[in-house]
Design a protein around this motif. Structure first.
Motif, mmCIF file in Angstrom:
data_model
loop_
_atom_site.group_PDB
_atom_site.id
_atom_site.type_symbol
_atom_site.label_atom_id
_atom_site.label_comp_id
_atom_site.label_asym_id
_atom_site.label_seq_id
_atom_site.Cartn_x
_atom_site.Cartn_y
_atom_site.Cartn_z
ATOM 1 N N UNK A 317 0.816 -1.212 0.000
ATOM 2 C CA UNK A 317 0.000 0.000 0.000
ATOM 3 C C UNK A 317 0.854 1.268 0.000
ATOM 4 N N UNK A 318 2.036 1.207 0.566
ATOM 5 C CA UNK A 318 2.888 2.394 0.592
ATOM 6 C C UNK A 318 3.285 2.803 -0.825
ATOM 7 N N UNK A 319 3.781 1.835 -1.611
ATOM 8 C CA UNK A 319 4.156 2.170 -2.986
ATOM 9 C C UNK A 319 2.923 2.473 -3.848
ATOM 10 N N UNK A 320 1.813 1.817 -3.562
ATOM 11 C CA UNK A 320 0.582 2.121 -4.303
ATOM 12 C C UNK A 320 0.198 3.577 -4.094
ATOM 13 N N UNK A 321 0.231 4.029 -2.835
ATOM 14 C CA UNK A 321 -0.121 5.418 -2.547
ATOM 15 C C UNK A 321 0.827 6.380 -3.243
ATOM 16 N N UNK A 322 2.124 6.026 -3.283
ATOM 17 C CA UNK A 322 3.109 6.909 -3.924
ATOM 18 C C UNK A 322 2.815 7.066 -5.405
ATOM 19 N N UNK A 323 2.485 5.963 -6.072
ATOM 20 C CA UNK A 323 2.208 6.033 -7.513
ATOM 21 C C UNK A 323 0.893 6.764 -7.785
ATOM 22 N N UNK A 324 -0.143 6.479 -7.013
ATOM 23 C CA UNK A 324 -1.413 7.188 -7.202
ATOM 24 C C UNK A 324 -1.229 8.689 -6.972
ATOM 25 N N UNK A 325 -0.467 9.035 -5.952
ATOM 26 C CA UNK A 325 -0.236 10.448 -5.646
ATOM 27 C C UNK A 325 0.563 11.123 -6.761
ATOM 28 N N UNK A 326 1.568 10.414 -7.295
ATOM 29 C CA UNK A 326 2.366 10.982 -8.393
ATOM 30 C C UNK A 326 1.493 11.261 -9.608
ATOM 31 N N UNK A 327 0.581 10.327 -9.898
ATOM 32 C CA UNK A 327 -0.312 10.523 -11.044
ATOM 33 C C UNK A 327 -1.222 11.726 -10.822
ATOM 34 N N UNK A 328 -1.806 11.833 -9.632
ATOM 35 C CA UNK A 328 -2.712 12.951 -9.347
ATOM 36 C C UNK A 328 -1.972 14.279 -9.299
ATOM 37 N N UNK A 329 -0.729 14.271 -8.835
ATOM 38 C CA UNK A 329 0.053 15.510 -8.804
ATOM 39 C C UNK A 329 0.399 15.970 -10.217
ATOM 40 N N UNK A 330 0.702 15.022 -11.096
ATOM 41 C CA UNK A 330 1.045 15.380 -12.474
ATOM 42 C C UNK A 330 -0.165 15.876 -13.252
ATOM 43 N N UNK A 331 -1.329 15.305 -12.979
ATOM 44 C CA UNK A 331 -2.532 15.684 -13.740
ATOM 45 C C UNK A 331 -3.708 15.829 -12.782
ATOM 46 N N UNK A 332 -3.775 16.922 -12.043
ATOM 47 C CA UNK A 332 -4.857 17.081 -11.058
ATOM 48 C C UNK A 332 -6.234 17.257 -11.684
ATOM 49 N N UNK A 333 -6.296 17.419 -13.004
ATOM 50 C CA UNK A 333 -7.593 17.536 -13.676
ATOM 51 C C UNK A 333 -8.000 16.227 -14.352
ATOM 52 N N UNK A 334 -7.149 15.212 -14.296
ATOM 53 C CA UNK A 334 -7.431 13.954 -14.990
ATOM 54 C C UNK A 334 -8.365 13.086 -14.145
ATOM 55 N N UNK A 335 -9.450 12.638 -14.760
ATOM 56 C CA UNK A 335 -10.468 11.884 -14.028
ATOM 57 C C UNK A 335 -9.908 10.579 -13.479
ATOM 58 N N UNK A 336 -9.208 9.832 -14.325
ATOM 59 C CA UNK A 336 -8.720 8.523 -13.894
ATOM 60 C C UNK A 336 -7.750 8.653 -12.730
ATOM 61 N N UNK A 337 -6.781 9.560 -12.864
ATOM 62 C CA UNK A 337 -5.783 9.719 -11.809
ATOM 63 C C UNK A 337 -6.425 10.150 -10.496
ATOM 64 N N UNK A 338 -7.324 11.118 -10.556
ATOM 65 C CA UNK A 338 -7.924 11.648 -9.326
ATOM 66 C C UNK A 338 -8.879 10.632 -8.700
ATOM 67 N N UNK A 339 -9.718 10.004 -9.512
ATOM 68 C CA UNK A 339 -10.686 9.061 -8.942
ATOM 69 C C UNK A 339 -10.003 7.819 -8.380
ATOM 70 N N UNK A 340 -8.907 7.378 -9.001
ATOM 71 C CA UNK A 340 -8.192 6.228 -8.454
ATOM 72 C C UNK A 340 -7.572 6.568 -7.099
ATOM 73 N N UNK A 341 -6.975 7.747 -6.986
ATOM 74 C CA UNK A 341 -6.411 8.141 -5.698
ATOM 75 C C UNK A 341 -7.527 8.331 -4.668
ATOM 76 N N UNK A 342 -8.655 8.905 -5.097
ATOM 77 C CA UNK A 342 -9.781 9.079 -4.176
ATOM 78 C C UNK A 342 -10.298 7.724 -3.691
ATOM 79 N N UNK A 343 -10.402 6.782 -4.600
ATOM 80 C CA UNK A 343 -10.841 5.428 -4.199
ATOM 81 C C UNK A 343 -9.870 4.810 -3.203
ATOM 82 N N UNK A 344 -8.569 4.982 -3.490
ATOM 83 C CA UNK A 344 -7.556 4.405 -2.604
ATOM 84 C C UNK A 344 -7.624 5.056 -1.222
ATOM 85 N N UNK A 345 -7.786 6.374 -1.177
ATOM 86 C CA UNK A 345 -7.873 7.072 0.102
ATOM 87 C C UNK A 345 -9.122 6.653 0.879
ATOM 88 N N UNK A 346 -10.191 6.412 0.160
ATOM 89 C CA UNK A 346 -11.401 5.933 0.837
ATOM 90 C C UNK A 346 -11.175 4.537 1.403
#
Length: 694
Positions: A317-346
Motif C-alpha cells: 500500500x505504501x508504494x501504491x499510494x506513492x504512484x497514485x499520488x504521483x499521477x494525481x500531482x502530475x494531472x490534477x484535472x485527470x479523471x482517472x488519476x484523481x478518482x483512483x487516488x480518491x478510491x484508494x484514500x477511501x
C-alpha cells in the motif's frame, strides 16, 4: 525463265554494281532477285549488309527476319531472330508510344520462344520489354509460360516470386499471388522471401490465423534485427487483438524486449497481458519500466495509475499510494488519476485526504470554467468528480451540457440517461425561506442594497413601462391562454408577483438597456417582459428559465437596476443613499446624474418609510463596483431561473437566443453572462439549493 537461276545472275550483277560504285543499282538488282525468288539467301544477306552499311536499322531488322524464315537450321534461324529482335528493340526511329514502338521486337522474341521455348536470351529480352512497357497481364502470362518451360528449380522459384508480386500488386489478384507463394513453400517450407510476402498478404487481408502461423515460421528463420522486430510485433498484435492467445503474445513481445528493452509498444502490451493472466510480479516490472521511459503525458499517467493498482493488488500500500499520488500531482484535472487516488484514500479510510483531493481538482476545473478556458474535456472530468463529492445536481448540470454538445452519440445517450432535468422544474415557493433566498444572490450584491431596493422600488417604478424605445407595440403582447404566457403566470404565482405583461419582440425590434438581448424587463407599475422572437421555440424549460429570471427581478425590484447601464444604476442607488448620507459621492457616477436621481428619490420616498430604509442605505454607502453590482443583479436572477427550470442547456440557450451562438464551449466562453451561469450550475451553492428545493 528459271527464277532461282535468274536470281543468281541478278545477285552477281548486284556485286558488279557494288564494285562499280553504283549502290543504288545493286539494291535494285537484289530486290529484283528476291521478287523472282523470295527465299534467295545470298540476296537477303547482301541486302542486310547493304542496310548495315547505310545504318538503316529498320531495314536490317526486316532483312534479318526474312533470313530467319529462309534459313533451314534451327540454331541459325534462332540466331537470326534474336539478332532481329535485339535490333528492333533499339530502333528509336518510331514515334509511336512505347507499347506500339516495341511491337516488332516483342513479336520477334515470341517467334524465337516458339522455336525454342526454353531459350533464356529470348525470354530475358521479352521480359525486359514487357516490364519497360508495364504490360503486367502479358508479363504474368509470360512468366507462367516460362515456369512451365524452365528446369532449374532456383529459376522457377524466382519466376514464381516475380509473378506473385505482379498478381498481388498491379493485377490485384491476391488469391493468385498467394497460390504462387504457397506453391513455393510446399517445396521450400522455410523460403524467407515467400514466407515474408505470404505472411504480409494474409495479415493485410485479415486472415490472422494463417498470418500468425506464417509469422511464427518467419520468426525462426529471420536474422535481420529490424525485420525480426516487426515480425514479432505483428505476432503480438495478432494474438492480442485478433486471435487472442496470451501465451503466444507474451512470447512474441518478450522476444522484442530481449533486443530492444525500451520498446514502448512491447512494454505496454506486456503490461496488459501480464495483468490479464494474473502475473502481477511481471506486470509490475514492465509497467514500472514503461512509467520511467514514457514521455507522452497521457501514456505516462496511465502507467503510473496501473503501477499503483498493481502495488495495491500485491499488498504494497505504501508504494501504491506513492504512484497514485504521483499521477494525481502530475494531472490534477485527470479523471482517472484523481478518482483512483480518491478510491484508494477511501479504502485506507483517509476521508479528509479524499475530500481535500476532490476539492482541489474540482476547484481547478471550476476555475477553468470561470476564466472561460473550458471544453468538452472539462465537462467530462467534472461529471464524475462532482459525483464523487456527492454533488449529484451539479454533476447532472454538467452532464446535461455534455449531452447537448458532445459529438459522441453514445456519450450523449449515456448523459441523458441519468441527468434528465426535473419534469416540471423546481417550485420557487421554497425561496420564501430566508436562508435559501439569501444564497441565490452573488456576494457583490450586498444585503443592504437588496433591502433598499425592496423597500424603495415600488415607489420608483411608478408609471407605464417605456415600450416605444424598444420598438415594441401593444399588439405584440401575449394574451392569456397562450403557452408562453401560461408559463409566466405559473411562475408569477410561485413568486407571489402581481400580474405582468409579456411581449414577444419581433427580430427587428431594438434592444436597448444592458440586459441580455433575448430577455428584458422594462420596469413600471405593471412591468413589461420582452422576449426575443426565438425564445418560445426553445421549449417549456427555456421559457420557465426566462419567466423565473424576469419575475425574480420584478419581485425584488432589482429590475430597476438592470434596466439601465451600470452608471445609471449606480446613480439610482446613490440617489437613495443621499437621502441619509448627504455627502455621498461615487467615483463612477457623474455628480449631476447623482444629484438628479437624489432629487427624484426625495420626491417619491414617503417620510414614514425613511426609518426603515436608513440602516440599509447607510450600510450600502461604500465604494461599490458598478460593473460588479450590475453583473451580480443579472447573475442572481439567472441563478433563480436555472433553479426553476433545472435544465442548464435550456437556460443557456435562452440566454444566447437570437445571437447566433451555439452551446459549444468555444461559443459560450466569450459570453460573460453564460459563463457566470455555468459557473453557478457547477457550484456547491447550486447543488445544495437544488436539493433543498426538490
Amino acid at each position: 525463265g528459271d527464277g532461282r537461276a535468274a536470281a543468281t545472275y541478278l545477285r552477281r550483277a548486284a556485286a558488279d554494281h557494288v564494285s562499280a560504285a553504283a549502290p543504288s543499282d545493286a539494291v535494285r538488282c537484289l530486290r529484283e532477285a528476291l521478287a523472282l525468288d523470295p527465299e534467295h539467301l545470298p540476296s537477303l544477306m547482301a541486302l542486310r549488309r547493304d542496310a548495315a552499311h547505310r545504318r538503316d536499322l529498320a531495314a536490317i531488322v526486316e532483312a534479318s527476319a526474312m533470313e530467319a524464315r529462309v534459313l533451314r537450321g534451327r540454331e541459325a534461324r534462332l540466331a537470326a531472330l534474336l539478332r532481329a529482335a535485339e535490333l528492333a528493340r533499339h530502333d528509336d526511329t518510331s514515334t509511336a508510344p512505347p507499347p506500339n514502338r516495341h511491337v516488332r521486337a516483342l513479336g520477334l522474341f515470341r517467334q524465337a520462344l516458339d522455336l525454342e521455348p526454353g531459350n533464356e536470351v529470348a525470354f530475358a529480352g521479352l521480359r525486359a520489354l514487357l516490364e519497360e512497357n508495364a504490360a503486367h497481364a502479358v508479363l504474368a502470362e509470360a512468366l507462367a509460360a516460362r515456369v512451365a518451360a524452365a528446369r532449374n528449380p532456383f529459376e522457377i522459384t524466382a519466376l514464381r516470386l516475380a509473378r506473385a508480386e505482379l498478381l498481388a500488386g498491379p493485377l490485384s489478384d491476391r488469391r493468385g499471388a498467394k497460390a504462387e507463394l504457397e506453391t513455393i513453400l510446399q517445396k521450400e517450407p522455410q523460403h524467407a522471401r515467400a514466407l515474408a510476402r505470404l505472411s504480409d498478404l494474409q495479415y493485410e487481408d485479415g486472415a490472422f490465423v494463417e498470418a500468425g502461423e506464417l509469422y511464427l515460421r518467419r520468426a525462426v528463420v529471420e536474422r535481420a534485427p529490424e525485420v525480426l522486430r516487426e515480425v514479432l510485433v505483428r505476432l503480438g498484435r495478432i494474438y492480442t487483438q485478433h486471435v487472442p492467445d496470451p501465451s503466444r503474445a507474451i512470447g512474441a513481445y518478450a522476444r522484442v524486449l530481449q533486443t530492444e528493452p525500451e520498446d514502448r509498444e512491447a512494454l505496454e502490451a506486456l503490461s496488459d497481458l501480464y495483468v490479464e493472466v494474473g502475473d502481477t510480479k511481471r506486470a509490475l516490472a514492465v509497467t514500472e519500466a514503461l512509467a520511467r521511459l514514457e514521455r507522452e503525458p497521457a501514456r505516462r499517467l496511465a502507467a503510473l495509475v496501473r503501477c499503483g493498482q498493481l502495488h495495491e493488488r500485491a499488498g504494497d500500500l505504501r508504494h501504491a499510494a506513492a504512484h497514485f499520488r504521483a499521477a494525481a500531482d502530475e494531472a490534477p484535472r485527470d479523471v482517472t488519476a484523481v478518482t483512483e487516488l480518491a478510491r484508494f484514500l477511501e479504502r485506507t479510510r483517509d476521508h479528509a485526504g479524499r475530500r481535500a483531493l476532490l476539492d482541489h481538482s474540482v476547484g481547478l476545473l471550476r476555475h477553468d470554467v470561470e476564466r472561460g478556458r473550458f471544453d468538452l474535456g472539462t465537462l467530462r472530468a467534472l461529471v464524475p468528480l462532482l459525483q464523487a463529492r456527492g454533488e449529484t445536481r451539479a454533476a447532472a448540470a454538467a452532464a446535461q451540457l455534455l449531452a447537448a454538445t458532445s459529438d459522441d452519440a453514445a456519450e450523449r445517450e449515456a448523459a441523458r440517461g441519468w441527468a434528465a432535468p426535473p419534469p416540471r422544474g423546481r417550485r420557487l415557493a421554497a425561496l420564501a425561506r430566508p436562508e435559501l433566498d439569501e444564497r441565490t444572490f452573488p456576494p457583490a450584491l450586498l444585503p443592504g442594497m437588496r433591502h433598499v431596493m425592496r423597500l424603495v422600488g415600488p415607489y420608483l417604478a411608478k408609471g407605464a413601462p417605456d415600450l416605444a424605445r424598444h420598438g415594441v407595440a401593444r399588439g405584440e403582447r401575449l394574451a392569456r391562454g397562450q403557452a408562453a404566457r401560461d408559463v409566466f403566470e405559473g411562475v408569477a404565482a410561485e413568486l407571489g408577483v402581481a400580474d405582468v405583461d409579456v411581449y414577444l419582440r419581433s427580430p427587428s425590434s431594438g434592444v436597448g438597456g444592458s440586459e441580455t438581448s433575448s430577455l428584458r424587463v422594462e420596469p413600471g407599475e405593471r412591468p413589461a417582459i420582452l422576449l426575443a422572437a426565438e425564445l418560445p421555440a426553445l421549449g417549456g424549460r427555456a421559457l420557465r428559465f426566462a419567466a423565473a429570471r424576469a419575475l425574480r427581478l420584478v419581485a425584488t425590484h432589482l429590475d430597476l437596476l438592470l434596466a439601465v447601464p451600470p452608471a445609471e444604476a449606480g446613480a439610482l442607488l446613490g440617489g437613495i443613499i443621499r437621502q441619509f448620507v448627504p455627502d455621498f459621492r461615487h467615483a463612477g457616477v457623474r455628480d449631476d446624474l447623482l444629484d438628479r436621481e437624489a432629487e427624484r428619490v426625495a420626491k417619491v420616498l414617503p417620510r414614514k418609510l425613511k426609518p426603515d430604509v436608513m440602516p440599509f442605505a447607510v450600510e450600502s454607502a461604500g465604494a461599490f463596483d458598478l460593473e460588479a453590482l450590475h453583473a451580480a443583479v443579472r447573475d442572481g436572477a439567472n441563478a433563480v431561473g436555472l433553479l426553476a427550470c433545472g435544465d442548464l442547456p435550456a437556460a443557456l440557450a435562452a440566454l444566447v437566443a437570437g445571437s447566433g451562438r451555439t452551446l459549444a464551449p468555444a461559443d459560450l466562453s466569450p459570453h460573460a453572462e453564460a459563463v457566470a451561469l455555468l459557473r453557478f450550475a457547477l457550484s456547491d451553492d447550486y447543488d445544495e439549493l437544488a436539493q433543498a428545493m426538490e
